[in-house]
Design a protein around this motif. Structure first.
Motif, short mmCIF file in Angstrom:
data_model
loop_
_atom_site.label_atom_id
_atom_site.label_comp_id
_atom_site.label_asym_id
_atom_site.label_seq_id
_atom_site.Cartn_x
_atom_site.Cartn_y
_atom_site.Cartn_z
N TYR A 198 -6.66 -4.30 -5.33
CA TYR A 198 -7.14 -5.59 -4.86
C TYR A 198 -8.01 -6.17 -5.98
O TYR A 198 -8.75 -5.42 -6.63
CB TYR A 198 -7.97 -5.35 -3.58
CG TYR A 198 -8.47 -6.60 -2.88
CD1 TYR A 198 -7.63 -7.67 -2.62
CD2 TYR A 198 -9.80 -6.69 -2.47
CE1 TYR A 198 -8.10 -8.80 -1.97
CE2 TYR A 198 -10.27 -7.82 -1.81
CZ TYR A 198 -9.41 -8.86 -1.56
OH TYR A 198 -9.88 -9.97 -0.92
N LEU A 222 -11.65 -5.26 -6.22
CA LEU A 222 -11.93 -3.85 -6.52
C LEU A 222 -11.70 -3.52 -8.01
O LEU A 222 -11.78 -2.35 -8.41
CB LEU A 222 -11.10 -2.93 -5.62
CG LEU A 222 -11.34 -3.13 -4.11
CD1 LEU A 222 -10.50 -2.16 -3.30
CD2 LEU A 222 -12.81 -2.99 -3.75
N THR A 228 0.80 -1.23 0.00
CA THR A 228 0.00 0.00 0.00
C THR A 228 0.83 1.28 0.00
O THR A 228 0.42 2.26 -0.60
CB THR A 228 -0.94 0.07 1.22
OG1 THR A 228 -0.17 -0.19 2.38
CG2 THR A 228 -2.07 -0.91 1.10
N GLU A 234 -6.95 6.78 -0.01
CA GLU A 234 -8.36 6.40 0.08
C GLU A 234 -8.53 4.90 -0.10
O GLU A 234 -7.73 4.26 -0.78
CB GLU A 234 -9.13 7.06 -1.07
CG GLU A 234 -9.56 8.48 -0.83
CD GLU A 234 -10.48 8.91 -1.96
OE1 GLU A 234 -11.59 8.35 -2.04
OE2 GLU A 234 -10.08 9.76 -2.75
N TYR A 235 -9.66 4.38 0.39
CA TYR A 235 -9.96 2.96 0.25
C TYR A 235 -9.91 2.52 -1.21
O TYR A 235 -9.32 1.50 -1.55
CB TYR A 235 -11.34 2.66 0.85
CG TYR A 235 -11.82 1.25 0.59
CD1 TYR A 235 -11.19 0.17 1.22
CD2 TYR A 235 -12.87 1.00 -0.28
CE1 TYR A 235 -11.62 -1.12 0.99
CE2 TYR A 235 -13.29 -0.29 -0.53
CZ TYR A 235 -12.67 -1.35 0.11
OH TYR A 235 -13.09 -2.63 -0.14
N ARG A 236 -10.51 3.34 -2.10
CA ARG A 236 -10.59 2.91 -3.49
C ARG A 236 -9.24 2.93 -4.19
O ARG A 236 -9.12 2.45 -5.31
CB ARG A 236 -11.67 3.67 -4.27
CG ARG A 236 -11.53 5.17 -4.29
CD ARG A 236 -12.62 5.79 -5.16
NE ARG A 236 -12.52 5.31 -6.55
CZ ARG A 236 -13.53 4.92 -7.29
NH1 ARG A 236 -14.75 4.94 -6.82
NH2 ARG A 236 -13.35 4.53 -8.52
N ILE A 289 -6.67 1.41 -2.85
CA ILE A 289 -6.01 0.14 -2.51
C ILE A 289 -6.21 -0.80 -3.68
O ILE A 289 -7.34 -0.98 -4.16
CB ILE A 289 -6.65 -0.47 -1.24
CG1 ILE A 289 -6.34 0.42 -0.03
CG2 ILE A 289 -6.17 -1.89 -1.01
CD1 ILE A 289 -7.09 0.02 1.22
#
Ligand code: PLP
Length: 392
Positions: free
Chosen positions: A57, A60, A46, A51-53, A55
């Motif tokens: 993965y 996602l 990371t 922001e979460y978006r 990350i």
């Protein structure tokens, strides 16, 4: 890469064939790799992501394989943004649920892909989302079906299995006039033959399992629309967990590079075969948008640059003759899916449309004698020989 010469193939100004090959490819190339490698890793370091978006993965849909594929697909359909999914149904369900809420209503074409129809009648109705069918060939009848909470009108560019074409221009006009969204499933036409966003549709959906991948070895879906739309759909898709695996993304990415030549050859073969079938004494009727006898042939000529690889036909001898034909084919594979390099044929009343009661099926024009042929990339002469011996 800022100067224009370096942008050839990576810009919206390039032609579709060029974009299929070059759009979305990483720049600079990763370690010089001409083919984007498969990033078979579910997690990424990371560092200091904000922001979460951000990350990375697999679920996602933002790994290097997803990002490149999505950019390619967006450019090929002429949209701002694309989102890939683990199947056509994952794309269709996430797309619809990203814009519909309990209490909303949608208008859908009267003959839809079975999975979409089942999603509407079984799942959407449980969630309080209602729908009505409309006659896609009769725009004058649409207005009476509107309700105060109608949010969306939904069609397929070429219907399954009768290969009818909705009044497409009228659908986009109707949506604009009434302030509702227009969605289209463009699986059968592909962006090679028809680009709905250019006509004014808001969202394009595909089962990439079919022509986009075209090799009968991947299950995938895609949604294309504005950035705002794909952001909302991304929320739904990531909550439902409908992501596409990187290996499948790689295979679809690879297949897209040959989409133009595959579809052009399938258009050619399907037109040749539909003409052969139309003059054959054992054949009662042929449904193919490229034939003058097709009810929407004039519209297809105006809006499409090719008529597709799907041909449907009925034999004089009814259901028994249809079953006999299937049993005698040697090269053409009897299988229910479509859009592959290999030709395949199915009897919808016994497969894709089996769950619909017979009386309803007959009323829709899907008789027991109807066969649906997905024309592949074999030589048309060989396909005609196979059909000839099986019809004899
Ligand atoms: C196959 C198909 C779908 C569903 O796609 P999957 O990839 O099987 O989930 C949706 N629409 C059309 C027109 C199809 O042919």
């Amino acid at each position: 890469m800022s100067n224009d010469a370096n942008d050839i193939g990576r810009s919206k100004r390039s032609k579709l064939e060029t974009n299929l090959i070059h759009a979305g490819e990483p720049s600079p190339r990763i370690l010089g790799a001409v083919t984007l490698p498969i990033f078979q890793t579910s997690i990424y370091e990371t560092g200091n992501v904000a922001e979460y978006r951000d990350i990375r993965y697999i679920r996602l849909a933002n790994t290097p394989n997803h990002v490149a594929l999505q950019e390619k697909l967006a450019q090929v359909e002429g949209g701002q943004s694309a989102l890939v999914a683990g199947s056509g149904m994952a794309a269709i369900s996430s797309a619809l649920l990203s814009v519909l809420k309990s209490g909303d209503h949608i208008l859908v074409q009267d003959s839809l892909y079975g999975g979409t129809e089942a999603f509407l009648s079984e799942d959407c109705s449980e969630m309080g989302i209602s729908f009505d069918h409309f006659d896609a060939s009769n725009p004058d009848s649409w207005r009476a079906k509107l309700r105060p909470r109608t949010k969306l009108i939904y069609v397929e560019s070429i219907s399954n299995p009768l290969l009818r074409i909705p009044a497409l221009r009228e659908v986009t006009r109707f949506a604009k006039e009434h302030g509702i969204l227009s969605f289209i499933d463009n699986t059968f036409a592909t962006p090679i033959n028809f680009r709905p966003l250019e006509l004014g549709f808001d969202v394009v959906l595909h089962s990439a399992t079919k022509y986009l991948n075209g090799h009968s070895d991947v299950c995938a879906g895609v949604m294309i629309g504005t950035q705002d739309f794909t952001r909302k759909a991304w929320g739904k898709l990531s909550h439902f967990g409908g992501a596409l695996d990187p290996h499948a993304a790689y295979l679809l990415h690879r297949a897209l590079k040959t989409l133009k030549v595959r579809v052009a050859a399938q258009n050619h073969n399907a037109l040749t075969i539909s003409r052969f079938l139309e003059q054959h004494a054992a054949v009662r009727v042929v449904h193919y948008p490229g034939l003058e006898s097709h009810p929407q042939h004039v519209q297809a000529r105006e809006l499409f640059s090719g008529f597709g690889g799907m041909v449907a036909f009925e034999l004089q001898g009814g259901e028994e003759a249809a079953e006999r034909l299937l049993a005698r084919l040697r090269c053409i594979i009897v299988a229910p899916s479509l859009g592959g390099v290999e030709s395949s044929i199915t009897r919808p009343a016994a497969t894709s449309h089996y769950v619909i009661p017979k009386a309803e099926r007959d009323a829709m024009g899907i008789s027991g004698a109807l066969l649906r042929f997905s024309v592949g990339l074999e030589h048309a002469d060989d396909l005609i020989s196979d059909l000839s011996q099986a019809l004899a």
